[in-house]
Design a protein around this motif. Sequence first.
Motif, PDB file in Angstrom:
ATOM      1  N   MET A 190       0.836  -1.201   0.000  1.00 56.39           N
ATOM      2  CA  MET A 190       0.000   0.000   0.000  1.00 56.39           C
ATOM      3  C   MET A 190       0.869   1.248   0.000  1.00 56.39           C
ATOM      4  O   MET A 190       1.998   1.227   0.509  1.00 56.39           O
ATOM      5  CB  MET A 190      -0.898   0.033   1.238  1.00 56.39           C
ATOM      6  N   SER A 191       0.345   2.327  -0.544  1.00 55.02           N
ATOM      7  CA  SER A 191       1.083   3.588  -0.553  1.00 55.02           C
ATOM      8  C   SER A 191       1.034   4.234   0.832  1.00 55.02           C
ATOM      9  O   SER A 191       0.220   3.875   1.687  1.00 55.02           O
ATOM     10  CB  SER A 191       0.468   4.544  -1.573  1.00 55.02           C
ATOM     11  N   PHE A 192       1.922   5.230   1.018  1.00 56.57           N
ATOM     12  CA  PHE A 192       1.942   5.994   2.272  1.00 56.57           C
ATOM     13  C   PHE A 192       0.562   6.571   2.552  1.00 56.57           C
ATOM     14  O   PHE A 192       0.035   6.470   3.667  1.00 56.57           O
ATOM     15  CB  PHE A 192       2.984   7.119   2.160  1.00 56.57           C
ATOM     16  N   GLY A 193      -0.051   7.165   1.518  1.00 59.94           N
ATOM     17  CA  GLY A 193      -1.345   7.809   1.702  1.00 59.94           C
ATOM     18  C   GLY A 193      -2.450   6.829   2.058  1.00 59.94           C
ATOM     19  O   GLY A 193      -3.321   7.132   2.885  1.00 59.94           O
ATOM     20  N   ASP A 194      -2.432   5.643   1.456  1.00 58.12           N
ATOM     21  CA  ASP A 194      -3.453   4.642   1.743  1.00 58.12           C
ATOM     22  C   ASP A 194      -3.335   4.136   3.188  1.00 58.12           C
ATOM     23  O   ASP A 194      -4.330   3.969   3.886  1.00 58.12           O
ATOM     24  CB  ASP A 194      -3.341   3.466   0.777  1.00 58.12           C
ATOM     25  N   ILE A 195      -2.097   3.865   3.600  1.00 56.05           N
ATOM     26  CA  ILE A 195      -1.883   3.418   4.977  1.00 56.05           C
ATOM     27  C   ILE A 195      -2.321   4.504   5.950  1.00 56.05           C
ATOM     28  O   ILE A 195      -3.043   4.239   6.926  1.00 56.05           O
ATOM     29  CB  ILE A 195      -0.400   3.059   5.214  1.00 56.05           C
ATOM     30  N   PHE A 196      -1.889   5.739   5.680  1.00 58.81           N
ATOM     31  CA  PHE A 196      -2.248   6.853   6.561  1.00 58.81           C
ATOM     32  C   PHE A 196      -3.763   6.978   6.693  1.00 58.81           C
ATOM     33  O   PHE A 196      -4.296   7.093   7.807  1.00 58.81           O
ATOM     34  CB  PHE A 196      -1.660   8.162   6.024  1.00 58.81           C
ATOM     35  N   LEU A 197      -4.476   6.949   5.572  1.00 52.15           N
ATOM     36  CA  LEU A 197      -5.928   7.138   5.605  1.00 52.15           C
ATOM     37  C   LEU A 197      -6.625   6.008   6.359  1.00 52.15           C
ATOM     38  O   LEU A 197      -7.517   6.262   7.184  1.00 52.15           O
ATOM     39  CB  LEU A 197      -6.480   7.221   4.183  1.00 52.15           C
ATOM     40  N   ASN A 216      -2.632   1.298  16.442  1.00 50.91           N
ATOM     41  CA  ASN A 216      -1.891   1.362  17.705  1.00 50.91           C
ATOM     42  C   ASN A 216      -0.402   1.344  17.368  1.00 50.91           C
ATOM     43  O   ASN A 216       0.087   0.364  16.785  1.00 50.91           O
ATOM     44  CB  ASN A 216      -2.267   0.157  18.570  1.00 50.91           C
ATOM     45  N   PRO A 217       0.342   2.397  17.717  1.00 50.49           N
ATOM     46  CA  PRO A 217       1.781   2.403  17.427  1.00 50.49           C
ATOM     47  C   PRO A 217       2.534   1.233  18.044  1.00 50.49           C
ATOM     48  O   PRO A 217       3.515   0.754  17.464  1.00 50.49           O
ATOM     49  CB  PRO A 217       2.252   3.738  18.028  1.00 50.49           C
ATOM     50  N   ALA A 218       2.087   0.770  19.211  1.00 48.74           N
ATOM     51  CA  ALA A 218       2.759  -0.369  19.837  1.00 48.74           C
ATOM     52  C   ALA A 218       2.586  -1.627  18.995  1.00 48.74           C
ATOM     53  O   ALA A 218       3.495  -2.457  18.893  1.00 48.74           O
ATOM     54  CB  ALA A 218       2.202  -0.597  21.244  1.00 48.74           C
ATOM     55  N   VAL A 219       1.422  -1.781  18.382  1.00 51.48           N
ATOM     56  CA  VAL A 219       1.190  -2.915  17.486  1.00 51.48           C
ATOM     57  C   VAL A 219       2.074  -2.784  16.248  1.00 51.48           C
ATOM     58  O   VAL A 219       2.714  -3.752  15.810  1.00 51.48           O
ATOM     59  CB  VAL A 219      -0.295  -3.000  17.086  1.00 51.48           C
ATOM     60  N   THR A 220       2.126  -1.586  15.679  1.00 50.60           N
ATOM     61  CA  THR A 220       2.964  -1.363  14.498  1.00 50.60           C
ATOM     62  C   THR A 220       4.423  -1.695  14.784  1.00 50.60           C
ATOM     63  O   THR A 220       5.079  -2.410  14.014  1.00 50.60           O
ATOM     64  CB  THR A 220       2.847   0.098  14.035  1.00 50.60           C
ATOM     65  N   LEU A 221       4.952  -1.204  15.888  1.00 46.15           N
ATOM     66  CA  LEU A 221       6.354  -1.448  16.216  1.00 46.15           C
ATOM     67  C   LEU A 221       6.587  -2.918  16.571  1.00 46.15           C
ATOM     68  O   LEU A 221       7.622  -3.495  16.211  1.00 46.15           O
ATOM     69  CB  LEU A 221       6.781  -0.538  17.369  1.00 46.15           C
ATOM     70  N   GLY A 275       8.584  -8.836  12.181  1.00 50.23           N
ATOM     71  CA  GLY A 275       8.847  -9.067  10.773  1.00 50.23           C
ATOM     72  C   GLY A 275       7.646  -9.013   9.868  1.00 50.23           C
ATOM     73  O   GLY A 275       7.772  -9.184   8.649  1.00 50.23           O
ATOM     74  N   SER A 276       6.457  -8.757  10.428  1.00 49.21           N
ATOM     75  CA  SER A 276       5.247  -8.737   9.607  1.00 49.21           C
ATOM     76  C   SER A 276       5.002  -7.404   8.918  1.00 49.21           C
ATOM     77  O   SER A 276       4.208  -7.326   7.981  1.00 49.21           O
ATOM     78  CB  SER A 276       4.019  -9.078  10.472  1.00 49.21           C
ATOM     79  N   THR A 277       5.660  -6.346   9.397  1.00 52.76           N
ATOM     80  CA  THR A 277       5.482  -5.007   8.840  1.00 52.76           C
ATOM     81  C   THR A 277       6.818  -4.444   8.396  1.00 52.76           C
ATOM     82  O   THR A 277       7.818  -4.566   9.119  1.00 52.76           O
ATOM     83  CB  THR A 277       4.841  -4.058   9.893  1.00 52.76           C
ATOM     84  N   GLU A 278       6.859  -3.845   7.216  1.00 47.27           N
ATOM     85  CA  GLU A 278       8.091  -3.234   6.721  1.00 47.27           C
ATOM     86  C   GLU A 278       8.388  -1.956   7.501  1.00 47.27           C
ATOM     87  O   GLU A 278       7.492  -1.134   7.728  1.00 47.27           O
ATOM     88  CB  GLU A 278       7.946  -2.889   5.235  1.00 47.27           C
ATOM     89  N   TRP A 279       9.640  -1.776   7.878  1.00 42.33           N
ATOM     90  CA  TRP A 279      10.015  -0.575   8.620  1.00 42.33           C
ATOM     91  C   TRP A 279       9.759   0.695   7.806  1.00 42.33           C
ATOM     92  O   TRP A 279       9.466   1.748   8.362  1.00 42.33           O
ATOM     93  CB  TRP A 279      11.485  -0.655   9.042  1.00 42.33           C
ATOM     94  N   SER A 280       9.848   0.583   6.493  1.00 46.85           N
ATOM     95  CA  SER A 280       9.610   1.755   5.646  1.00 46.85           C
ATOM     96  C   SER A 280       8.159   2.234   5.715  1.00 46.85           C
ATOM     97  O   SER A 280       7.870   3.395   5.391  1.00 46.85           O
ATOM     98  CB  SER A 280       9.975   1.435   4.189  1.00 46.85           C
ATOM     99  N   ASP A 281       7.241   1.354   6.131  1.00 51.91           N
ATOM    100  CA  ASP A 281       5.829   1.730   6.245  1.00 51.91           C
ATOM    101  C   ASP A 281       5.480   2.289   7.622  1.00 51.91           C
ATOM    102  O   ASP A 281       4.383   2.840   7.803  1.00 51.91           O
ATOM    103  CB  ASP A 281       4.935   0.514   5.977  1.00 51.91           C
ATOM    104  N   VAL A 282       6.376   2.138   8.582  1.00 52.16           N
ATOM    105  CA  VAL A 282       6.073   2.523   9.964  1.00 52.16           C
ATOM    106  C   VAL A 282       5.668   3.996  10.099  1.00 52.16           C
ATOM    107  O   VAL A 282       4.698   4.313  10.793  1.00 52.16           O
ATOM    108  CB  VAL A 282       7.250   2.178  10.893  1.00 52.16           C
TER     109      VAL A 282
END
Length: 234
Positions: free
Chosen positions: A1-8, A66-71, A77-84
């Motif tokens: 997903m793009s930055f904008g899609d994730i953000f929204l 939830n930022p704690a879930v994201t981190l 390893g389930s989320t790319e750091w570039s998407d954080v």
Amino acid sequence: MSFGDIFLNEFLGTGMLLLLGCGVVATAILDRSKGLGGGWLLINFGWGIGVFAGVYVAFESGAHINPAVTLGLAVEGSTEWSDVPAYLLGQLAGAIAGAVVVWLAFKQHFDVEEDPAKKLAVFSTGPQIRNPLWNTVTEVVGTFVLLFVILSFGNSPVDLGPLAVALLVVGIGASLGGPTGYAINPARDLGPRIAHAFLPIRGKGSSDWGYSWVPVVGPIIGGILGGLLARAVY
């Protein structure tokens, strides 16, 4: 997903979480509310339903809300750091927006409520016994349980989807929420606290910034520990 899609997606999901979560607190504690005195379990279930709704709203981005879930998912390893960054910014902005809408919905009750502490409690958490070290430990433990169990769901033969996460949040609140009010989500506490600071709430008093780091640092540590253990075990 793009930055904008994730953000929204995260903005909308976290906004819904905070609208229903802060809303149930307002219902239970603000003067002249029909739900006044609803109690701790009402608040626990309200937050659980808020998570349930928020997860469905934000499902396309994975519904971290939830930022704690994201981190935790990033270290697991389930989320790319570039998407954080997109996740974190969407979550914080959504939390602020959700809290603002709660104020609009309960504007008259904020006006008649005389206790500044209750007004702040609608927006953010606070400890029953103030000790920053032990309050942080409580938040670490609660958020660790959240992350580790969420990641354990993937190994379960029964898939309850968002309902499982909602019930988990209710359980954490009922079992571990008493000391601090269980933020277990940095955006859940920081976003509404920012809203409390800038909104023109009559007689609101302090936003208690001296405590504000605890429900941010504790959940981040707990989320990362939960992600690391899940990575090691699973």
